[in-house]
Design a protein around this motif. Structure first.
Motif, PDB file in Angstrom:
ATOM      1  N   LEU A  62       0.807  -1.223   0.000  1.00  6.99           N
ATOM      2  CA  LEU A  62       0.000   0.000   0.000  1.00  6.99           C
ATOM      3  C   LEU A  62       0.845   1.279   0.000  1.00  6.99           C
ATOM      4  CD1 LEU A  62      -2.899  -1.031   2.419  1.00  6.99           C
ATOM      5  CD2 LEU A  62      -2.833  -1.168  -0.082  1.00  6.99           C
ATOM      6  N   THR A  63       2.002   1.211  -0.675  1.00  2.95           N
ATOM      7  CA  THR A  63       2.847   2.404  -0.825  1.00  2.95           C
ATOM      8  C   THR A  63       3.068   2.739  -2.296  1.00  2.95           C
ATOM      9  OG1 THR A  63       4.925   1.151  -0.854  1.00  2.95           O
ATOM     10  CG2 THR A  63       4.099   1.884   1.314  1.00  2.95           C
ATOM     11  N   GLY A  64       2.528   1.911  -3.177  1.00  2.49           N
ATOM     12  CA  GLY A  64       2.801   2.081  -4.605  1.00  2.49           C
ATOM     13  C   GLY A  64       4.007   1.281  -5.047  1.00  2.49           C
ATOM     14  N   SER A  65       4.684   0.616  -4.125  1.00  2.00           N
ATOM     15  CA  SER A  65       5.863  -0.185  -4.433  1.00  2.00           C
ATOM     16  C   SER A  65       5.488  -1.395  -5.277  1.00  2.00           C
ATOM     17  CB  SER A  65       6.530  -0.663  -3.136  1.00  2.00           C
ATOM     18  OG  SER A  65       7.549  -1.595  -3.421  1.00  2.00           O
ATOM     19  N   THR A  66       6.367  -1.750  -6.189  1.00  3.35           N
ATOM     20  CA  THR A  66       6.181  -2.960  -6.994  1.00  3.35           C
ATOM     21  C   THR A  66       7.365  -3.909  -6.804  1.00  3.35           C
ATOM     22  OG1 THR A  66       7.186  -1.882  -8.911  1.00  3.35           O
ATOM     23  CG2 THR A  66       4.769  -1.790  -8.734  1.00  3.35           C
ATOM     24  N   THR A  67       8.115  -3.723  -5.722  1.00  2.00           N
ATOM     25  CA  THR A  67       9.285  -4.562  -5.446  1.00  2.00           C
ATOM     26  C   THR A  67       8.870  -5.784  -4.635  1.00  2.00           C
ATOM     27  OG1 THR A  67      10.687  -2.596  -5.409  1.00  2.00           O
ATOM     28  CG2 THR A  67      11.594  -4.604  -4.441  1.00  2.00           C
ATOM     29  N   TRP A  68       9.107  -6.939  -5.226  1.00  4.44           N
ATOM     30  CA  TRP A  68       8.781  -8.206  -4.588  1.00  4.44           C
ATOM     31  C   TRP A  68      10.072  -8.909  -4.163  1.00  4.44           C
ATOM     32  CZ3 TRP A  68       3.825 -10.394  -3.993  1.00  4.44           C
ATOM     33  CH2 TRP A  68       2.781  -9.670  -4.573  1.00  4.44           C
ATOM     34  N   VAL A  69      10.013  -9.651  -3.081  1.00  2.62           N
ATOM     35  CA  VAL A  69      11.122 -10.505  -2.668  1.00  2.62           C
ATOM     36  C   VAL A  69      10.620 -11.941  -2.657  1.00  2.62           C
ATOM     37  CG1 VAL A  69      12.344  -8.739  -1.369  1.00  2.62           C
ATOM     38  CG2 VAL A  69      10.616 -10.102  -0.217  1.00  2.62           C
ATOM     39  N   GLU A  70      11.526 -12.863  -2.982  1.00  2.76           N
ATOM     40  CA  GLU A  70      11.133 -14.264  -3.077  1.00  2.76           C
ATOM     41  C   GLU A  70      11.914 -15.118  -2.098  1.00  2.76           C
ATOM     42  OE1 GLU A  70      10.395 -15.906  -6.962  1.00  2.76           O
ATOM     43  OE2 GLU A  70      10.353 -13.884  -7.837  1.00  2.76           O
ATOM     44  N   TYR A  71      11.265 -16.184  -1.655  1.00  5.08           N
ATOM     45  CA  TYR A  71      11.854 -17.119  -0.706  1.00  5.08           C
ATOM     46  C   TYR A  71      11.536 -18.538  -1.160  1.00  5.08           C
ATOM     47  CZ  TYR A  71      11.609 -13.074   2.528  1.00  5.08           C
ATOM     48  OH  TYR A  71      11.717 -11.851   3.122  1.00  5.08           O
ATOM     49  N   GLU A  72      12.398 -19.457  -0.770  1.00  2.00           N
ATOM     50  CA  GLU A  72      12.134 -20.892  -0.934  1.00  2.00           C
ATOM     51  C   GLU A  72      12.195 -21.507   0.455  1.00  2.00           C
ATOM     52  OE1 GLU A  72      11.318 -22.491  -3.723  1.00  2.00           O
ATOM     53  OE2 GLU A  72      11.612 -20.739  -5.005  1.00  2.00           O
ATOM     54  N   GLY A  73      11.261 -22.391   0.750  1.00  2.00           N
ATOM     55  CA  GLY A  73      11.266 -22.962   2.088  1.00  2.00           C
ATOM     56  C   GLY A  73      10.452 -24.227   2.217  1.00  2.00           C
ATOM     57  N   ILE A  74      10.239 -24.598   3.448  1.00  2.00           N
ATOM     58  CA  ILE A  74       9.478 -25.797   3.788  1.00  2.00           C
ATOM     59  C   ILE A  74       8.357 -25.410   4.746  1.00  2.00           C
ATOM     60  CG2 ILE A  74       9.565 -28.031   5.008  1.00  2.00           C
ATOM     61  CD1 ILE A  74      10.936 -28.184   2.325  1.00  2.00           C
ATOM     62  N   THR A  75       7.171 -25.933   4.474  1.00  2.00           N
ATOM     63  CA  THR A  75       6.023 -25.754   5.357  1.00  2.00           C
ATOM     64  C   THR A  75       5.618 -27.119   5.893  1.00  2.00           C
ATOM     65  OG1 THR A  75       5.219 -23.853   4.103  1.00  2.00           O
ATOM     66  CG2 THR A  75       3.619 -24.984   5.493  1.00  2.00           C
ATOM     67  N   VAL A  76       5.447 -27.204   7.200  1.00  2.00           N
ATOM     68  CA  VAL A  76       4.981 -28.438   7.829  1.00  2.00           C
ATOM     69  C   VAL A  76       3.657 -28.129   8.526  1.00  2.00           C
ATOM     70  CG1 VAL A  76       5.478 -30.230   9.544  1.00  2.00           C
ATOM     71  CG2 VAL A  76       7.343 -29.266   8.166  1.00  2.00           C
ATOM     72  N   VAL A  77       2.636 -28.937   8.222  1.00  5.42           N
ATOM     73  CA  VAL A  77       1.301 -28.741   8.798  1.00  5.42           C
ATOM     74  C   VAL A  77       0.944 -29.984   9.612  1.00  5.42           C
ATOM     75  CG1 VAL A  77      -1.120 -28.223   8.317  1.00  5.42           C
ATOM     76  CG2 VAL A  77       0.665 -27.367   6.779  1.00  5.42           C
ATOM     77  N   ARG A  78       0.598 -29.752  10.871  1.00  2.00           N
ATOM     78  CA  ARG A  78       0.238 -30.840  11.785  1.00  2.00           C
ATOM     79  C   ARG A  78      -1.193 -30.676  12.271  1.00  2.00           C
ATOM     80  NH1 ARG A  78       5.304 -29.128  13.047  1.00  2.00           N
ATOM     81  NH2 ARG A  78       6.953 -30.688  12.996  1.00  2.00           N
TER      82      ARG A  78
END
Length: 193
Positions: A62-78
């Motif tokens: 909500l600032t007008g920014s179009t800069t994205w950052v990316e991550y790779e990871g693991i999600t564990v759901v219990r």
């Protein structure tokens, strides 16, 4: 004459009510499923397990920014409390650094809705829960928060659900929900056991 018709009318009304209640009960149930399965309590069962997560986050919503950052990871759901809750742990890394998130999802059997309660390791506390439910294979959850001193709406959507993948999207609105800016997209792919 009124006395003769009263038992007939009463009997007719009773039959009609029984028929309507039976029809209502059938309409709420899916054949071959238990009431708990129809209630929404098992909406997140698809996600129990370990997932590879590709996460994309808008740096300054909500600032007008179009800069994205990316991550790779693991999600564990219990599963917790026999499916009435579940615990999600996400650990991811990317050019913007290390990210750890936790979500406690709680099912309310009275409202048949879920509250999604999120925290990240840097914040040390839970954000306001988004609340909602699944309809036609899509989960929609909403809340109202404050961002940079302004009241905003938050929408969290879970979609494109298959047995091996799902998409998670968060968006903010500063105009009462007329327009939405997506700021978080995660695509999970199931890790084989």
């Amino acid at each position: 004459m009124k006395r003769l018709l009263a038992p007939v009318v009463h009997g007719w009304i009773t039959c009609l009510l029984v028929a309507l209640l039976s029809f209502d009960g059938m309409a709420q149930k899916t054949p071959g499923t238990s009431p708990a399965e129809n209630s929404g309590q098992h909406d997140f069962d698809f996600e129990i397990g370990t997932w590879k997560t590709h996460l994309k986050r808008l740096q300054k919503p909500l600032t007008g920014s179009t800069t994205w950052v990316e991550y790779e990871g693991i999600t564990v759901v219990r599963k917790v409390w026999n499916g009435k809750a579940n615990l999600v742990e996400l650990v991811a890394d990317g050019p913007a650094g290390h990210f750890e998130g936790l979500s406690l999802r709680l099912y309310d059997p009275e409202t048949r809705q879920w509250s999604l309660n999120f925290a990240n390791v840097k914040g040390g506390g839970m954000a306001l829960p988004t609340i909602g439910e699944f309809k036609n294979g899509r989960g929609e959850f909403y809340n109202q928060e404050t961002l940079n001193g302004r009241a905003i709406f938050v929408r969290f959507i879970i979609s494109d659900i298959t047995s091996t993948s799902a998409r998670f999207e968060q968006a903010f609105s500063e105009d009462g929900g007329k327009t939405w800016e997506v700021n978080w997209i995660a695509v999970d792919t199931k890790v084989k056991d």
